[in-house]
Write a protein that holds these residues in place. Sequence first.
Motif, PDB file in Angstrom:
ATOM      1  N   GLY A 167      24.450 -49.662  23.845  1.00 42.02           N
ATOM      2  CA  GLY A 167      24.050 -49.841  25.164  1.00 42.02           C
ATOM      3  C   GLY A 167      22.264 -49.630  25.237  1.00 42.02           C
ATOM      4  O   GLY A 167      21.770 -50.241  26.180  1.00 42.02           O
ATOM      5  N   GLY A 168      21.628 -48.926  24.467  1.00 42.35           N
ATOM      6  CA  GLY A 168      20.470 -48.481  24.411  1.00 42.35           C
ATOM      7  C   GLY A 168      19.639 -49.787  23.537  1.00 42.35           C
ATOM      8  O   GLY A 168      18.236 -49.715  23.704  1.00 42.35           O
ATOM      9  N   ILE A 169      20.199 -50.573  23.006  1.00 41.56           N
ATOM     10  CA  ILE A 169      19.272 -51.426  22.067  1.00 41.56           C
ATOM     11  C   ILE A 169      19.773 -52.903  22.177  1.00 41.56           C
ATOM     12  O   ILE A 169      19.034 -53.947  21.756  1.00 41.56           O
ATOM     13  N   VAL A 170      21.116 -53.269  22.524  1.00 44.31           N
ATOM     14  CA  VAL A 170      21.575 -54.549  22.319  1.00 44.31           C
ATOM     15  C   VAL A 170      21.005 -55.483  23.196  1.00 44.31           C
ATOM     16  O   VAL A 170      20.829 -56.732  22.941  1.00 44.31           O
ATOM     17  N   THR A 237      12.049 -51.760  30.327  1.00 43.95           N
ATOM     18  CA  THR A 237      12.141 -50.329  30.980  1.00 43.95           C
ATOM     19  C   THR A 237      13.268 -49.607  30.839  1.00 43.95           C
ATOM     20  O   THR A 237      14.307 -50.310  31.031  1.00 43.95           O
ATOM     21  N   SER A 238      12.980 -48.462  30.559  1.00 42.83           N
ATOM     22  CA  SER A 238      14.263 -47.194  30.830  1.00 42.83           C
ATOM     23  C   SER A 238      13.997 -46.487  31.895  1.00 42.83           C
ATOM     24  O   SER A 238      12.942 -46.021  32.043  1.00 42.83           O
ATOM     25  N   GLY A 239      15.053 -46.190  32.898  1.00 45.59           N
ATOM     26  CA  GLY A 239      14.675 -45.241  33.958  1.00 45.59           C
ATOM     27  C   GLY A 239      15.685 -44.739  34.480  1.00 45.59           C
ATOM     28  O   GLY A 239      17.170 -44.800  34.118  1.00 45.59           O
ATOM     29  N   ALA A 281      11.449 -52.893  21.470  1.00 42.25           N
ATOM     30  CA  ALA A 281      10.797 -52.369  22.885  1.00 42.25           C
ATOM     31  C   ALA A 281      12.118 -51.601  23.658  1.00 42.25           C
ATOM     32  O   ALA A 281      12.061 -50.598  24.458  1.00 42.25           O
ATOM     33  N   ASP A 282      13.449 -52.137  23.287  1.00 42.59           N
ATOM     34  CA  ASP A 282      14.469 -51.458  24.051  1.00 42.59           C
ATOM     35  C   ASP A 282      14.803 -50.161  23.242  1.00 42.59           C
ATOM     36  O   ASP A 282      14.890 -49.102  24.070  1.00 42.59           O
ATOM     37  N   ALA A 283      15.086 -50.293  22.144  1.00 42.22           N
ATOM     38  CA  ALA A 283      15.115 -48.981  21.383  1.00 42.22           C
ATOM     39  C   ALA A 283      14.007 -47.714  21.648  1.00 42.22           C
ATOM     40  O   ALA A 283      14.201 -46.663  22.136  1.00 42.22           O
ATOM     41  N   LEU A 284      12.680 -48.122  21.541  1.00 44.30           N
ATOM     42  CA  LEU A 284      11.590 -47.318  21.821  1.00 44.30           C
ATOM     43  C   LEU A 284      11.483 -46.942  23.350  1.00 44.30           C
ATOM     44  O   LEU A 284      11.355 -45.472  23.709  1.00 44.30           O
ATOM     45  N   SER A 285      11.989 -47.689  24.223  1.00 41.34           N
ATOM     46  CA  SER A 285      11.925 -47.135  25.690  1.00 41.34           C
ATOM     47  C   SER A 285      12.920 -45.928  25.984  1.00 41.34           C
ATOM     48  O   SER A 285      12.692 -45.192  26.560  1.00 41.34           O
ATOM     49  N   THR A 286      14.083 -46.317  25.371  1.00 39.77           N
ATOM     50  CA  THR A 286      15.230 -45.281  25.501  1.00 39.77           C
ATOM     51  C   THR A 286      14.722 -44.069  24.800  1.00 39.77           C
ATOM     52  O   THR A 286      14.864 -43.029  25.356  1.00 39.77           O
ATOM     53  N   ALA A 287      14.089 -44.141  23.503  1.00 35.83           N
ATOM     54  CA  ALA A 287      13.770 -42.988  22.821  1.00 35.83           C
ATOM     55  C   ALA A 287      12.714 -42.120  23.418  1.00 35.83           C
ATOM     56  O   ALA A 287      12.966 -41.001  23.666  1.00 35.83           O
TER      57      ALA A 287
HETATM   58 MG    MG Z   1      16.975 -49.124  25.506  1.00 37.26          MG
END
Ligand code: MG
Length: 342
Positions: A167-170, A237-239, A281-287
Amino acid sequence: MKIGKLHILNVLALSIMLAGCFANNAPLEKESFVMGTVLSQKIYGKSAKEASLEVESKLRSLENDMTVRKPGGEIYNLNLNAGVESVKLGFDSLHVLREAVRYSQISEGAFNPVLGPLIELWGFAEHPGVPGKREIDKLLDLADYRDIVIQEDWAKLRRKGQRVDLGGIVKGYAADVAVGIYRSYGIKSAFVNLGGNVAVIGDKPDGKPWIIGIQNPRDIHGRYIGTVPVKDASVVTSGDYQRYFEDDGKRYHHILDPRTGYPAQSGLISTTIVTESSIKADALSTAVFVMGLDKGMELVESIYGVEAIFITNDYRVFVSEGLKGVFKMNTGAERYKYHEKR
Ligand code: MG
Ligand code: AMP
């Protein structure tokens, strides 16, 4: 560090040169529901309709491959066979899994794709509730990304009970796939937003960059704290406001700290990454959400071409080097204070 700001300014100059190329072309604008979220597409060019349909169908197939909630998919089978045997995977699942492991390493475990059992325990998908600490600790032991074994065309989870959750990258990967499909149709200007994972091709046809709003994390959906202009880039964006529940007046959000098994309390409430690839961007925003302001910003500044906007729980907004003078705060966001880097 890198030349993010300069690059963006060059991009603006280039976009002025290209102005007019696509003038008078009405875009195709379309919304659909895919991968458990809203897919918005805005595409300029002759083959917009065909491209939009191909994106929809490819994203549905990615959803089938990688969802963990519906039986039959590749990642579902990988989870089902945890600790038992290896499972053959297609190109997309293998790629996303490899990238997930790579970002786990880069972030020293802040990003973790084997939080499946913990995410289920918290029930963010359907029946949220605060679990007992004992249950959390039991499942924490299973959350070791080094137990994912990936070979040429198969993968395996070493221990029974382990479960991958992508869910954090797909969604980022899916946005990259959409961009690839647009390009294969010769499209030079497009915008795709998959549940907040934004990616754009080129400029807008008027030669101006796409202006992407950054959600105000404590205001209603669609109210921005500021904007960032982009071309050929992704903004993710992760929030803590994107998925959460409250219990006893306390907010429990969906991004877990793999060290504790509880929602990350890093002091950040929103992390946005701007870079060329959406999976990155997705993986890094979560990380970085898990890593917090100092460590997260350090990671961002160490990777070429990656920029960030972080918002803290005391309403400070930090931007990385390359977004200085590029990110614009909205005048309405008075509560927030702008800072250029830590
Ligand atoms: Mg993410
Ligand atoms: P995002 O919105 O991209 O930050 O991803 C959040 C989603 O990723 C959650 O809903 C979970 O499915 C999953 N997730 C939660 N915590 C983590 C973590 N620390 N690393 C990787 N994925 C996570």
